[in-house]
Design a protein around this motif. Structure first.
Motif, PDB file in Angstrom:
ATOM      1  N   ASP A  27      20.728  10.912  28.476  1.00 42.00           N
ATOM      2  CA  ASP A  27      19.930  10.871  29.704  1.00 42.00           C
ATOM      3  C   ASP A  27      20.906  10.917  30.879  1.00 42.00           C
ATOM      4  OD1 ASP A  27      18.398  10.292  31.904  1.00 42.00           O
ATOM      5  OD2 ASP A  27      17.630   8.384  31.163  1.00 42.00           O
ATOM      6  N   SER A  28      20.975  12.084  31.529  1.00 42.77           N
ATOM      7  CA  SER A  28      21.959  12.267  32.610  1.00 42.77           C
ATOM      8  C   SER A  28      21.307  12.234  33.989  1.00 42.77           C
ATOM      9  CB  SER A  28      22.697  13.595  32.429  1.00 42.77           C
ATOM     10  OG  SER A  28      21.897  14.690  32.844  1.00 42.77           O
ATOM     11  N   THR A  29      20.149  11.596  34.098  1.00 40.37           N
ATOM     12  CA  THR A  29      19.415  11.659  35.361  1.00 40.37           C
ATOM     13  C   THR A  29      20.207  11.103  36.540  1.00 40.37           C
ATOM     14  OG1 THR A  29      18.287   9.600  34.729  1.00 40.37           O
ATOM     15  CG2 THR A  29      17.114  11.655  34.348  1.00 40.37           C
ATOM     16  N   GLN A  30      21.086  10.123  36.291  1.00 39.07           N
ATOM     17  CA  GLN A  30      21.871   9.553  37.382  1.00 39.07           C
ATOM     18  C   GLN A  30      23.233  10.217  37.569  1.00 39.07           C
ATOM     19  OE1 GLN A  30      20.773   7.314  39.555  1.00 39.07           O
ATOM     20  NE2 GLN A  30      18.805   7.117  38.501  1.00 39.07           N
ATOM     21  N   THR A  31      23.617  11.102  36.654  1.00 39.52           N
ATOM     22  CA  THR A  31      24.991  11.629  36.676  1.00 39.52           C
ATOM     23  C   THR A  31      25.100  13.141  36.816  1.00 39.52           C
ATOM     24  OG1 THR A  31      25.007  11.719  34.250  1.00 39.52           O
ATOM     25  CG2 THR A  31      25.863   9.698  35.286  1.00 39.52           C
ATOM     26  N   ALA A  32      24.022  13.870  36.501  1.00 47.94           N
ATOM     27  CA  ALA A  32      24.068  15.334  36.624  1.00 47.94           C
ATOM     28  C   ALA A  32      24.341  15.719  38.075  1.00 47.94           C
ATOM     29  CB  ALA A  32      22.750  15.940  36.161  1.00 47.94           C
ATOM     30  N   GLY A  33      25.358  16.532  38.293  1.00 45.80           N
ATOM     31  CA  GLY A  33      25.752  16.916  39.642  1.00 45.80           C
ATOM     32  C   GLY A  33      26.836  16.046  40.234  1.00 45.80           C
ATOM     33  N   VAL A  34      27.261  15.018  39.466  1.00 47.22           N
ATOM     34  CA  VAL A  34      28.300  14.099  39.960  1.00 47.22           C
ATOM     35  C   VAL A  34      29.495  14.050  39.010  1.00 47.22           C
ATOM     36  CG1 VAL A  34      28.830  11.731  40.670  1.00 47.22           C
ATOM     37  CG2 VAL A  34      26.552  12.670  41.092  1.00 47.22           C
ATOM     38  N   LEU A  35      29.227  13.950  37.720  1.00 53.97           N
ATOM     39  CA  LEU A  35      30.301  13.768  36.748  1.00 53.97           C
ATOM     40  C   LEU A  35      30.603  15.064  35.992  1.00 53.97           C
ATOM     41  CD1 LEU A  35      29.470  10.254  35.235  1.00 53.97           C
ATOM     42  CD2 LEU A  35      30.860  10.841  37.240  1.00 53.97           C
ATOM     43  N   ASP A  36      31.748  15.071  35.322  1.00 54.56           N
ATOM     44  CA  ASP A  36      32.194  16.205  34.517  1.00 54.56           C
ATOM     45  C   ASP A  36      31.592  16.093  33.115  1.00 54.56           C
ATOM     46  OD1 ASP A  36      33.549  18.234  33.271  1.00 54.56           O
ATOM     47  OD2 ASP A  36      35.505  17.247  33.279  1.00 54.56           O
ATOM     48  N   PHE A  37      31.001  17.183  32.628  1.00 59.97           N
ATOM     49  CA  PHE A  37      30.345  17.172  31.323  1.00 59.97           C
ATOM     50  C   PHE A  37      31.086  18.003  30.276  1.00 59.97           C
ATOM     51  CE2 PHE A  37      27.032  15.644  34.026  1.00 59.97           C
ATOM     52  CZ  PHE A  37      26.208  14.871  33.210  1.00 59.97           C
ATOM     53  N   LEU A  38      32.290  18.437  30.572  1.00 57.45           N
ATOM     54  CA  LEU A  38      32.985  19.373  29.703  1.00 57.45           C
ATOM     55  C   LEU A  38      33.089  18.865  28.268  1.00 57.45           C
ATOM     56  CD1 LEU A  38      34.461  22.049  29.413  1.00 57.45           C
ATOM     57  CD2 LEU A  38      36.577  20.886  30.075  1.00 57.45           C
ATOM     58  N   GLU A  39      33.530  17.630  28.087  1.00 62.16           N
ATOM     59  CA  GLU A  39      33.695  17.076  26.741  1.00 62.16           C
ATOM     60  C   GLU A  39      32.387  16.526  26.200  1.00 62.16           C
ATOM     61  OE1 GLU A  39      36.384  17.480  24.942  1.00 62.16           O
ATOM     62  OE2 GLU A  39      37.248  18.555  26.640  1.00 62.16           O
ATOM     63  N   ILE A  40      31.598  15.912  27.058  1.00 65.41           N
ATOM     64  CA  ILE A  40      30.344  15.300  26.604  1.00 65.41           C
ATOM     65  C   ILE A  40      29.374  16.351  26.079  1.00 65.41           C
ATOM     66  CG2 ILE A  40      28.277  14.079  27.435  1.00 65.41           C
ATOM     67  CD1 ILE A  40      30.122  12.404  29.194  1.00 65.41           C
ATOM     68  N   SER A  41      29.334  17.518  26.724  1.00 63.19           N
ATOM     69  CA  SER A  41      28.414  18.563  26.284  1.00 63.19           C
ATOM     70  C   SER A  41      28.676  19.005  24.849  1.00 63.19           C
ATOM     71  CB  SER A  41      28.501  19.776  27.217  1.00 63.19           C
ATOM     72  OG  SER A  41      27.868  19.521  28.441  1.00 63.19           O
ATOM     73  N   LYS A  42      29.919  18.919  24.428  1.00 65.00           N
ATOM     74  CA  LYS A  42      30.280  19.356  23.083  1.00 65.00           C
ATOM     75  C   LYS A  42      29.705  18.447  21.997  1.00 65.00           C
ATOM     76  CE  LYS A  42      34.692  21.214  24.765  1.00 65.00           C
ATOM     77  NZ  LYS A  42      36.175  21.048  24.749  1.00 65.00           N
ATOM     78  N   ILE A  43      29.401  17.204  22.358  1.00 66.29           N
ATOM     79  CA  ILE A  43      28.938  16.242  21.355  1.00 66.29           C
ATOM     80  C   ILE A  43      27.524  15.745  21.653  1.00 66.29           C
ATOM     81  CG2 ILE A  43      31.198  15.449  20.554  1.00 66.29           C
ATOM     82  CD1 ILE A  43      31.094  13.221  22.617  1.00 66.29           C
TER      83      ILE A  43
END
Length: 378
Positions: free
Chosen positions: A176-192
């Motif tokens: 649930d990225s509702t508070q973080t989408a557009g703020v944090l880096d998702f490069l590694e998290i997206s992979k898992i």
């Protein structure tokens, strides 16, 4: 002079980018037709806008997986959690910071299916990693649903640690990225992450009424809505093609246009610069509140914070404090913030908290106004 001083960005960001206000309706006037139902030039223009929005979202989340658009993050979490095949899902893990859009849906599943819902052990905002490993060894995780950051306290959770450990047991992972989408880096998290849920109206600075999720199509999922899709109309069942399988009904064209414009602007400024501005704002807000530490208790951490601070006052309830702020044109939020599990974990469930959350557009004028009112109270 601003008409309001806005510290409720965790609910919805305000204001939006200027381009969002000036261009959304103009584009809608030009191509606001159902682009999935005819082949007119206006439809092609609308379809192009959606395609570019999808490109923006994939860039923001550093993913090549499918993007599903719908009305909200809440709808997305319902569709994912209720649409999974629970034949081989027996144990589900969540954090103690989950929003009701996760917790209530999973409690429904618990009542209807033979699954075990477990809460990961945290000490305050810190994950007990060794305890989690023991939990996973004792009862392997089949599904992990976890918020990226608390909407109550702002703490960013160690998602990489949780999901990587879960993947050792082939767990399905839902973020649930509702508070973080557009703020944090998702490069590694997206992979898992098999699913990443987002809301358009928070840190993506788009309108309400549009959200969605990133979908690993290797995971079997049933749609929650059934109906027209504009393709394969002769079939009784929903099509297998994506994203049409999960996008029944007429699309929210206005929302798609607005979110496309807002994500254009977000990417033009740069997510890292957005993050830096938000960090400056949260630091300044924290410094200000600390000046009143004799009268206020700050419940959130300064570091590792997405932009949300919860407080309690010695002589006022959160409801009373919010009322005082409202009378002075300062927008905050009081109560349980749709996350009773988080309050129970942090022992604030009796009265809830007063929450102040910053965005990209908060500035010194906002802080000065808040200081002025705090001075009058304390």
């Amino acid at each position: 002079m601003k008409d309001i001083t806005y510290f409720d960005n965790a609910s919805t960001s305000y204001p939006k980018f200027e381009r969002f206000y000036t261009e959304t309706m103009a584009l809608y006037e030009n191509c606001g037709v159902n682009f999935s139902r005819n082949d007119s030039d206006k439809s092609k223009d609308g379809k192009s806008i959606k395609e570019n929005l999808i490109k923006n979202i994939k860039y923001i989340f550093a993913t090549k997986n499918e993007v599903i658009l719908n009305s909200s993050a809440t709808f997305s979490l319902n569709e994912i959690i209720l649409g999974l095949d629970y034949t081989n899902i027996k144990t589900v893990y969540i954090s103690p910071f989950e929003h009701n859009s996760v917790y209530r849906v999973l409690k429904k599943v618990v009542k209807e299916k033979n699954i075990d819902l477990k809460i990961l052990k945290f000490s305050g905002f810190n994950l007990d990693f060794e305890n989690m490993k023991l939990q996973f060894m004792s009862k392997k995780p089949d599904l992990i649903v976890c918020t990226h950051a608390s909407n109550v306290f702002g703490n960013i959770l160690p998602i990489e640690n949780i999901f990587r450990e879960g993947k050792k047991y082939s767990a399905i992972t839902v973020l649930d990225s509702t508070q973080t989408a557009g703020v944090l880096d998702f490069l590694e998290i997206s992979k898992i992450s098999d699913f990443i849920v987002f809301a358009g109206h928070k840190n993506l600075y788009g309108p309400s009424g549009i959200g969605g999720y990133i979908y690993n199509k290797n995971i079997s999922l049933k749609p929650m809505l059934y109906g027209g899709t504009g393709i394969n109309s002769e079939d009784e069942d929903m099509p297998e093609e994506l994203p049409e399988r999960f996008e029944a009904g007429s699309p929210n064209v206005l929302g798609i246009i607005g979110l496309k414009i807002s994500t254009d602007e977000l990417l033009r400024i740069g997510i890292e610069d957005i993050k830096i501005r938000k960090q400056e704002n949260i630091t300044a807000l924290y410094d200000l509140l600390e000046e009143y530490s004799y009268d206020l208790k700050i419940l959130s951490d300064r570091e590792n914070n997405v932009g949300v601070i919860s407080i309690e006052a010695n002589d006022y309830t959160p409801q009373e404090l919010e009322s005082i702020f409202n009378d002075e044109g300062i927008v905050t939020r009081r109560g349980l913030h749709c996350a009773p599990l988080a309050h129970k974990h942090m022992e604030t469930e009796k009265s809830g908290t007063l929450r102040l959350s910053v965005g990209y557009f908060n500035d010194e004028e906002d802080l000065n106004k808040l200081r002025e009112v705090l001075e009058s109270i304390f």
